[in-house]
Design a protein around this motif. Sequence first.
Motif, PDB file in Angstrom:
ATOM      1  N   UNK A 133      12.312   8.740  -0.454  1.00  0.00           N
ATOM      2  CA  UNK A 133      13.399   8.489   0.656  1.00  0.00           C
ATOM      3  C   UNK A 133      12.841   7.391   1.526  1.00  0.00           C
ATOM      4  N   UNK A 134      11.496   7.285   1.812  1.00  0.00           N
ATOM      5  CA  UNK A 134      11.230   6.554   2.828  1.00  0.00           C
ATOM      6  C   UNK A 134      11.048   5.301   2.308  1.00  0.00           C
ATOM      7  N   UNK A 135      10.515   5.185   1.150  1.00  0.00           N
ATOM      8  CA  UNK A 135      10.323   3.828   0.554  1.00  0.00           C
ATOM      9  C   UNK A 135      11.715   3.153   0.139  1.00  0.00           C
ATOM     10  N   UNK A 136      12.784   4.063  -0.047  1.00  0.00           N
ATOM     11  CA  UNK A 136      14.167   3.374  -0.412  1.00  0.00           C
ATOM     12  C   UNK A 136      14.901   3.006   1.206  1.00  0.00           C
ATOM     13  N   UNK A 137      14.397   3.528   2.155  1.00  0.00           N
ATOM     14  CA  UNK A 137      14.797   3.128   3.283  1.00  0.00           C
ATOM     15  C   UNK A 137      13.817   2.095   4.196  1.00  0.00           C
ATOM     16  N   UNK A 138      12.808   1.655   3.406  1.00  0.00           N
ATOM     17  CA  UNK A 138      11.701   0.769   3.995  1.00  0.00           C
ATOM     18  C   UNK A 138      12.206  -0.165   5.004  1.00  0.00           C
ATOM     19  N   UNK A 139      13.351  -1.064   4.426  1.00  0.00           N
ATOM     20  CA  UNK A 139      13.731  -2.363   4.934  1.00  0.00           C
ATOM     21  C   UNK A 139      14.170  -1.992   6.363  1.00  0.00           C
ATOM     22  N   UNK A 140      15.001  -0.877   6.356  1.00  0.00           N
ATOM     23  CA  UNK A 140      15.488  -0.783   7.735  1.00  0.00           C
ATOM     24  C   UNK A 140      14.537   0.305   8.891  1.00  0.00           C
ATOM     25  N   UNK A 141      13.577   0.958   7.825  1.00  0.00           N
ATOM     26  CA  UNK A 141      12.636   1.925   8.775  1.00  0.00           C
ATOM     27  C   UNK A 141      11.403   1.807   7.897  1.00  0.00           C
ATOM     28  N   UNK A 142      10.544   0.788   8.239  1.00  0.00           N
ATOM     29  CA  UNK A 142       9.181   0.780   7.724  1.00  0.00           C
ATOM     30  C   UNK A 142       8.352   1.633   8.217  1.00  0.00           C
ATOM     31  N   UNK A 143       8.155   2.944   7.831  1.00  0.00           N
ATOM     32  CA  UNK A 143       7.185   3.756   8.362  1.00  0.00           C
ATOM     33  C   UNK A 143       6.905   4.972   7.347  1.00  0.00           C
ATOM     34  N   UNK A 196       0.775  -1.380   0.023  1.00  0.00           N
ATOM     35  CA  UNK A 196      -0.104  -0.004  -0.161  1.00  0.00           C
ATOM     36  C   UNK A 196       0.836   1.170  -0.150  1.00  0.00           C
ATOM     37  N   UNK A 197       1.944   1.198   0.704  1.00  0.00           N
ATOM     38  CA  UNK A 197       2.879   2.363   0.636  1.00  0.00           C
ATOM     39  C   UNK A 197       3.369   2.729  -0.483  1.00  0.00           C
ATOM     40  N   UNK A 198       3.824   1.480  -1.455  1.00  0.00           N
ATOM     41  CA  UNK A 198       4.374   1.625  -2.669  1.00  0.00           C
ATOM     42  C   UNK A 198       3.179   2.011  -3.680  1.00  0.00           C
ATOM     43  N   UNK A 199       2.018   1.625  -3.285  1.00  0.00           N
ATOM     44  CA  UNK A 199       0.893   2.306  -4.314  1.00  0.00           C
ATOM     45  C   UNK A 199       0.939   3.717  -3.965  1.00  0.00           C
ATOM     46  N   UNK A 200       0.981   4.097  -2.675  1.00  0.00           N
ATOM     47  CA  UNK A 200       0.868   5.779  -2.261  1.00  0.00           C
ATOM     48  C   UNK A 200       2.024   6.319  -3.206  1.00  0.00           C
ATOM     49  N   UNK A 201       3.187   5.899  -3.161  1.00  0.00           N
ATOM     50  CA  UNK A 201       4.022   6.263  -3.824  1.00  0.00           C
ATOM     51  C   UNK A 201       3.954   6.368  -5.462  1.00  0.00           C
ATOM     52  N   UNK A 202       3.490   5.095  -6.104  1.00  0.00           N
ATOM     53  CA  UNK A 202       3.379   5.462  -7.460  1.00  0.00           C
ATOM     54  C   UNK A 202       2.491   6.409  -7.732  1.00  0.00           C
ATOM     55  N   UNK A 203       1.202   6.165  -7.131  1.00  0.00           N
ATOM     56  CA  UNK A 203       0.022   7.315  -7.416  1.00  0.00           C
ATOM     57  C   UNK A 203       0.525   8.658  -7.198  1.00  0.00           C
ATOM     58  N   UNK A 210       6.615  16.624  -0.566  1.00  0.00           N
ATOM     59  CA  UNK A 210       5.883  15.498  -0.196  1.00  0.00           C
ATOM     60  C   UNK A 210       6.471  14.309  -1.077  1.00  0.00           C
ATOM     61  N   UNK A 211       6.433  14.275  -2.461  1.00  0.00           N
ATOM     62  CA  UNK A 211       7.067  13.320  -3.284  1.00  0.00           C
ATOM     63  C   UNK A 211       8.540  12.747  -2.895  1.00  0.00           C
TER      64      UNK A 211
END
Length: 314
Positions: free
Chosen positions: A74-84, A9-16, A68-69
């Motif tokens: 940045x968040x999605x790139x770091x997701x594995x160590x900081x999933x938020x 869902x977080x990825x969908x947010x980023x793509x949209x 915002x984008x």
Amino acid sequence: MQEPEEKKIALELLETEQAYVNRLHLLDQVFYTELMKEAKTGKTVPEEVVKMIFSNISSIYQFHAEFFLPELQKRMEDWDCNPRIGDVIQKLAPFLKMYGEYVKNFDKAVELITAWSEKSPPFQELIADIQKRKVCANLTLQHHMLEPVQRIPRYELLLKDYVRKLPPQSPDRGDAEKALEMIFMVAKHSNAAIAEMERLQNLWVVYQRLGLEDDIVDPSNELIKEGPIQKISTRNNSTSEKYLFLFNNMLLYCVPKVIQVGAEFQVHLRMDVEGMKVRELKDTEFPHTFLVSGKQRTLELQARSEEEMNAWIE
């Protein structure tokens, strides 16, 4: 390993969001910029009109493209160590109040595009020319302009879904829930602003039809019902056509004007709703009749049908 649901869902947010920023770029940097450039030459439309059509789209575009984008990416790139993402969305929420202005202006903007397309062929041609470009994907300017109107509800849906899929012990739960509440408040704020603006516009139209009489024009009034009615005259057993406007605080008993210059109706009587009594009359000669008695006087009125009579009494 399958991706966790909340990450999808977080990825969908980023793509949209990426697609949305492209759409905002098209509105601000292509349509607005090019129409403004032409307006400055004085050949198409006044610059003021272009500004009114696009409202505050430039601020909205800059906020999403420059703040915002990139934060989301940045968040999605770091997701594995900081999933938020909850905290980033909390930063976004207050800025979404900017949408209030854009959304309120939307209907007016669409009317202006239609009116000026008829008045100014060069204006219409320029829009048509931009719409033919590949980036427009065969969609009209109006269609693209609808996108910001639909964006806040979209955030709300995605975030609701995100919160629902988060594991109970997720480090993002608290932030995400708070973010959702903030987005919900902004959505409510923008809907309330639209509803209030529509109410005032409709009220103003009614006041114009009544000739803008000073003691009637009050922005806090609420129009409850209006419509034609027959007034029964017991003296000569006949009826005449009248028109009623029922507000939360008064009933206006009006006569339609024969010569419609300016106002459509003349107010013959104003009755306070406070202390007013309404009841049905069983009259064989005049069916669907009801009596309205107030401090000022009593009116014997006939509706066109039982249904209509009941609606007025109600």
